[in-house]
Design a protein around this motif. Sequence first.
Motif, PDB file in Angstrom:
ATOM      1  N   LYS A 285       0.829  -1.205   0.000  1.00 13.09           N
ATOM      2  CA  LYS A 285       0.000   0.000   0.000  1.00 13.09           C
ATOM      3  C   LYS A 285       0.863   1.255   0.000  1.00 13.09           C
ATOM      4  CE  LYS A 285      -3.899  -2.174   2.392  1.00 13.09           C
ATOM      5  NZ  LYS A 285      -4.699  -2.223   3.652  1.00 13.09           N
ATOM      6  N   ARG A 286       1.960   1.226   0.737  1.00 12.06           N
ATOM      7  CA  ARG A 286       2.860   2.377   0.760  1.00 12.06           C
ATOM      8  C   ARG A 286       3.497   2.606  -0.612  1.00 12.06           C
ATOM      9  NH1 ARG A 286       8.648   1.574   2.777  1.00 12.06           N
ATOM     10  NH2 ARG A 286       7.649   0.318   4.372  1.00 12.06           N
ATOM     11  N   LEU A 287       3.957   1.531  -1.248  1.00 13.38           N
ATOM     12  CA  LEU A 287       4.576   1.655  -2.572  1.00 13.38           C
ATOM     13  C   LEU A 287       3.570   2.157  -3.599  1.00 13.38           C
ATOM     14  CD1 LEU A 287       6.714  -1.626  -2.660  1.00 13.38           C
ATOM     15  CD2 LEU A 287       7.531   0.711  -2.279  1.00 13.38           C
TER      16      LEU A 287
ATOM     17  N   GLY B 266       3.725   5.524  -5.806  1.00  9.96           N
ATOM     18  CA  GLY B 266       3.962   5.275  -7.224  1.00  9.96           C
ATOM     19  C   GLY B 266       5.223   4.480  -7.488  1.00  9.96           C
ATOM     20  N   ASP B 267       5.644   3.664  -6.504  1.00  5.33           N
ATOM     21  CA  ASP B 267       6.903   2.925  -6.630  1.00  5.33           C
ATOM     22  C   ASP B 267       6.707   1.455  -6.960  1.00  5.33           C
ATOM     23  OD1 ASP B 267       8.266   5.216  -5.941  1.00  5.33           O
ATOM     24  OD2 ASP B 267       8.340   4.733  -3.808  1.00  5.33           O
TER      25      ASP B 267
ATOM     26  N   PRO C  95       5.731  -2.052 -12.750  1.00 11.40           N
ATOM     27  CA  PRO C  95       6.504  -3.256 -13.092  1.00 11.40           C
ATOM     28  C   PRO C  95       7.850  -2.964 -13.747  1.00 11.40           C
ATOM     29  CG  PRO C  95       4.613  -2.976 -14.550  1.00 11.40           C
ATOM     30  CD  PRO C  95       4.445  -2.000 -13.445  1.00 11.40           C
ATOM     31  N   ASP C  96       8.034  -1.800 -14.348  1.00 11.90           N
ATOM     32  CA  ASP C  96       9.295  -1.509 -15.016  1.00 11.90           C
ATOM     33  C   ASP C  96      10.334  -0.890 -14.086  1.00 11.90           C
ATOM     34  OD1 ASP C  96       7.721   0.739 -14.762  1.00 11.90           O
ATOM     35  OD2 ASP C  96       8.579   1.741 -16.511  1.00 11.90           O
ATOM     36  N   LEU C  97       9.981  -0.681 -12.816  1.00  8.26           N
ATOM     37  CA  LEU C  97      10.919  -0.095 -11.876  1.00  8.26           C
ATOM     38  C   LEU C  97      11.748  -1.185 -11.206  1.00  8.26           C
ATOM     39  CD1 LEU C  97       8.709   2.591 -10.071  1.00  8.26           C
ATOM     40  CD2 LEU C  97      10.394   2.962 -11.885  1.00  8.26           C
TER      41      LEU C  97
END
Length: 436
Positions: A92-94, A98-99, A102-104
């Motif tokens: 929930k925090r991520l 916005g972290d 899938p590309d991160l």
Amino acid sequence: MVWSMALRRADGRTSGGSRLLRVSSWRLTACLVLTAVAVAGCASLPFHRAMTEEQSEMARIPGYPQNVRFWGDDLPEDIVEIIRERYDQVAKRLEANGDNAPDLDPPAANMLALSGGADDGAYGAGLLVGWSEAGDRPQFELVSGVSTGALIAPFAFLGSDYDAELERVYTTLSSDQIFLTSVFDALSGIISGASLADTRPLRNQIERQLTQDVLDAIGEEHRRGRRLLVGTTNLEAQRPVIWNIGAIAASGRPDRLRLFHDVILASASIPGVFPPVVIRVDSQGDRFSEIHVDGGVTRQVFLYPTQLNRGIMQEAGAFRETRRLWVIRNTRVLPQYQKLEPNFFSLSGRSVSSLIKSQGTGDIFRLYVLARRDGLDFNLAFVPDEFDAASQELFDPVYMRALFDLGYQRARNGYPWKKRPPGIPDGSEPQPASLN
């Protein structure tokens, strides 16, 4: 650590803070300490109602959820649910940040383990403050602390906003702001009590520094998936206990601040020297109590029980993350030569300090093996051999200032973290790894 330091450089004080006569004071203190060890079985502890081993296994803190603590050498029955709750909170925090695209790159889970070490905790405190100044100190997803490490841990967990308080604690406090003792107090403790010293000053310091606001901030971070753990020793069970401080903070219980203070004080309470902390529990519908002392009695430094493996993590739905372990051993690790007089006090003191050093080294190796098994990037810091300042009392602010400054400067200039414990030859190292 404090046992050996007491034997080497104890400096008695009266309850009023004035110095006792210095003639052979360290010899007297050493004698009292060793006598206390010998007669500990005869000393009575007030207000303690003991229980059977079976009842101890089922003991719970009244009014608190079961997850506020667990044995440090075993896993709680609901470990999967405990881990799943944490990963749901992190997810929930991520998502909110916005972290989680899938590309991160996978998020980094930095974990910090803080050892015991009495006033040598000034080194770890200075390291953390210097690390902040260097600009690359991470936010730790998990912080664990034992003894002096337990006093550092809440500040390390909450981040650099608390560096000033961390510096104040480890550069200005002296022995009489930690404990009170005199020849009369020590003899009284041996004859009718449970300790040689009175730690009311230490409790006062804990209450002054670890306020309701601090506890509320810890609870808020707990709800975001971060964890603060403190280790004590259940002396009757001879087992380590891990306290989930964030779960205590998030419980909403009206007495949660008192329990927080009790746990921190217990983690730093050397048995026989400092009074133990008696913690009330319920078991099988009845009220009992437990005797908790310094976490360093069973673990000088810890992270999580070795029974927690990747299989359990995956069952709990753990997602891909890069995990790094930072271990701060608040004392020297390598052997140090010292000339000895062949007498009882000299040999006993040196034996105790050697035993504690060996135990701490073993705990570091335990963490190193755990890091290799679980794919954690291992990083170790400890007081370097070249630091040769001598402390004039058990908590000497001049000594602690010098040690704090050393840790600060080394970290500010880019700390030279060790990738393996001393004695491990060069070779392949565990790389940051994902769980899946």
